[in-house]
Structures are given as C-alpha cells and as structure tokens.
Write a protein that holds these residues in place. Structure first.
Motif, mmCIF file in Angstrom:
data_model
loop_
_atom_site.group_PDB
_atom_site.id
_atom_site.type_symbol
_atom_site.label_atom_id
_atom_site.label_comp_id
_atom_site.label_asym_id
_atom_site.label_seq_id
_atom_site.Cartn_x
_atom_site.Cartn_y
_atom_site.Cartn_z
ATOM 1 N N ASP A 5 0.734 -1.128 -0.081
ATOM 2 C CA ASP A 5 0.046 -0.017 0.013
ATOM 3 C C ASP A 5 0.864 1.290 0.125
ATOM 4 N N PHE A 6 0.953 1.868 -1.163
ATOM 5 C CA PHE A 6 1.656 3.133 -1.202
ATOM 6 C C PHE A 6 1.080 4.533 -0.806
ATOM 7 N N THR A 7 -0.324 4.305 -0.241
ATOM 8 C CA THR A 7 -0.938 5.522 -0.041
ATOM 9 C C THR A 7 -0.229 6.742 0.587
ATOM 10 N N ASN A 8 0.259 6.207 1.767
ATOM 11 C CA ASN A 8 0.832 7.028 2.951
ATOM 12 C C ASN A 8 2.369 7.385 2.767
ATOM 13 N N CYS A 9 2.743 6.899 1.468
ATOM 14 C CA CYS A 9 4.411 7.099 1.314
ATOM 15 C C CYS A 9 4.584 8.466 1.014
ATOM 16 N N PRO A 10 5.703 9.062 1.653
ATOM 17 C CA PRO A 10 5.976 10.624 1.282
ATOM 18 C C PRO A 10 6.243 10.646 -0.041
#
Length: 289
Positions: A5-10
C-alpha cells in the motif's frame, strides 16, 4: 506474492515523469524513490478493464525482461487510495543525483546525419543513428536494441518509441551507460477487456490475429510498421540472429504460467488469457528458429 500500500508514502517533488499513459507521481518507499504509474482515468477509456491493464502490462513486461537477463527497471504492483483504491505499478527510479537519463530520441536529435528527427522510427535511420552516436559503444547499443526487439516481439509491444529507451549519463564525468529497459506499459494488449480476452480464448482466429497480424512494432520498414512474425521469420539483419541465439534458449525455459500466477491483483480471466497468449506468441512468432 507481496502486496504493498503506497497511499501514505512521502511524495518526492520534482521526480514525476512525463508521458501520456495515466498519472505518475514519485514517492519514497523503504528509503528509495519509486515512480507510481496510475492507470489512465476511467473517463478516458471505454471500460474498467482497459483502465487497469496497463499497470499489469508494465509489471509483467519488465519482469519478463529481467527473467531473460536483460537489465530492466525494477517494478512491483501495489495500491494507492485517494477516494478510490487503484492498482498502481511502482517503478524504481534508476537515476540518481548527477546520473541522468538521456533517451534515444534526444540522442537522435544530436546526430546531424540522421535522416529524420528524434521521434522518427524508420529502422534504417535508427540503426544509422546507433552507429553514429558516441555516447556508448555502438556494438553494445546495437546488441541491446535487437534484444529489446526480440522481447518486445514476445510481449506484443506496440510502442517501443525512441523516448522509452536510452542512456544514463554522469553529468560530472560525461561517462554514459545503457539505461535499464523501461516503460513496458504497451505490452500484452493493455486495452483488452474481458470480452476480448474471452473471445481470444474461445476463437482461435481471434487469438491468431493478435499473434500474426497485430500488434506491430512501432519501428518502420519503408514507411510501414514492422510485423513481428514476418520480420523475424523472413530476411533480417544478422545482429537480430545473434540476439535470437542468445534469447531463444532462455525464452524456452521461461515458466510463463508461474510468472503470471505470481502476479498480484491479476484476475482469474487475466491469468487464463495471459498464459496462452504469451505461450503461443513464443511458439509461433519464433516457430522457424
């Protein structure tokens, strides 16, 4: 089968790539920069299936290049949630501070003896540019070019244009190397919907049309796009034979079924379609070799 899940990656500013196929953003994941390629907006495509296939195509295509020992961009599939949950293809950034990508299109524009501009894909002019460019030993570039052609024939890539392959250049020393193969989103019939997949599985003529007739290469011979099957099975440059001699044994050993089944987010129908599609392209396009 890893799912990320890349949603919260900076977000990484200033590192998004250009291109027509969907939105792209750069993010930091596990300390490294990845470019997330989103499927084209559903409003720009006739159905949900074509909306999602380009990301699967990108990942499977890049994976097959690497399986065949051709350096290619590292990719993985994951999700990104922004109101809707979307499957994205994450492509590891192979540039770094001081190491920049010069695509073949920009190199071709610097070769004054080239008959066409950087975007021109007439085969003879591309081969002439390879010989005249001075970034990397022309022998190595020609070898990579024909190896890409062979694997693109297997994958049915209709858009290996001059902007999606090239060189990595050290801005300090001027030293250049071949960039990994990248941008494989136009492989494996990315716009084939459920109806087309079922039709190909049920009708041999429909499958054969997508093996023998189209998609064609974006490269042209005397103004016409090259038909992969006819070109490989007919008269062609000896350098293509050299690429075939290296790659055909590896292609025969490629476990297509395992590779497809190990792909996350793929639907049962996609699994059922991609295995025979790739297997039959391997058998029929290279049948005389």
């Amino acid at each position: 089968m890893t799912k990320i899940d890349f949603t919260n990656c900076p977000r990484v500013p200033g590192r998004a790539y250009n291109g027509a196929n969907g939105k792209k953003i750069a993010v930091e994941y596990e300390g490294e920069t990845w470019i997330l390629k989103f499927p084209p907006n559903v409003m720009e495509r006739p159905n949900d299936q074509s909306y999602s296939n380009s990301c699967i195509s990108e990942h499977l295509g890049s994976s097959i290049f690497r399986k065949l020992d051709i350096p290619a961009q590292e990719t993985c599939l994951g999700i990104h949630v922004n109101g809707k949950t979307k499957v994205v293809c994450a492509c590891k950034d192979f540039t770094s501070p001081g190491i920049v990508l010069h695509d073949f299109c920009s190199i071709k524009n610097t070769v004054i003896d080239s008959e066409t501009g950087g975007a021109g894909t007439e085969l003879d002019d591309v081969l002439n540019t390879i010989q005249l460019q001075t970034f990397v030993d022309p022998t190595l570039v020609l070898q990579r070019f024909w190896q890409m052609f062979v694997v693109d024939a297997l994958l049915g890539n209709f858009d290996r244009h001059n902007g999606n392959w090239g060189f990595l250049v050290n801005q300090t020393t001027g030293e250049a190397t071949l960039a990994p193969v990248f941008d494989c989103g136009s492989c494996l019939l990315p716009q084939a919907d459920d109806h087309i997949m079922k039709m190909c599985l049920d009708n041999e003529d429909e499958m054969n049309a997508r093996i023998y007739s189209f998609p064609a290469s974006i490269l042209k011979l005397n103004g016409r796009k090259i038909n992969y099957h006819d070109f490989i099975c007919g008269d062609h440059p000896c350098e293509l034979d050299e690429a075939l001699s290296v790659l055909l044994p590896k292609m025969k050993e490629l476990d297509i079924e395992a590779l497809v089944k190990d792909t996350p987010y793929i639907t049962p129908l996609q699994q059922e379609f991609y295995v025979p599609y790739l297997s039959q392209r391997r058998e029929r396009i290279f049948e005389t070799k």
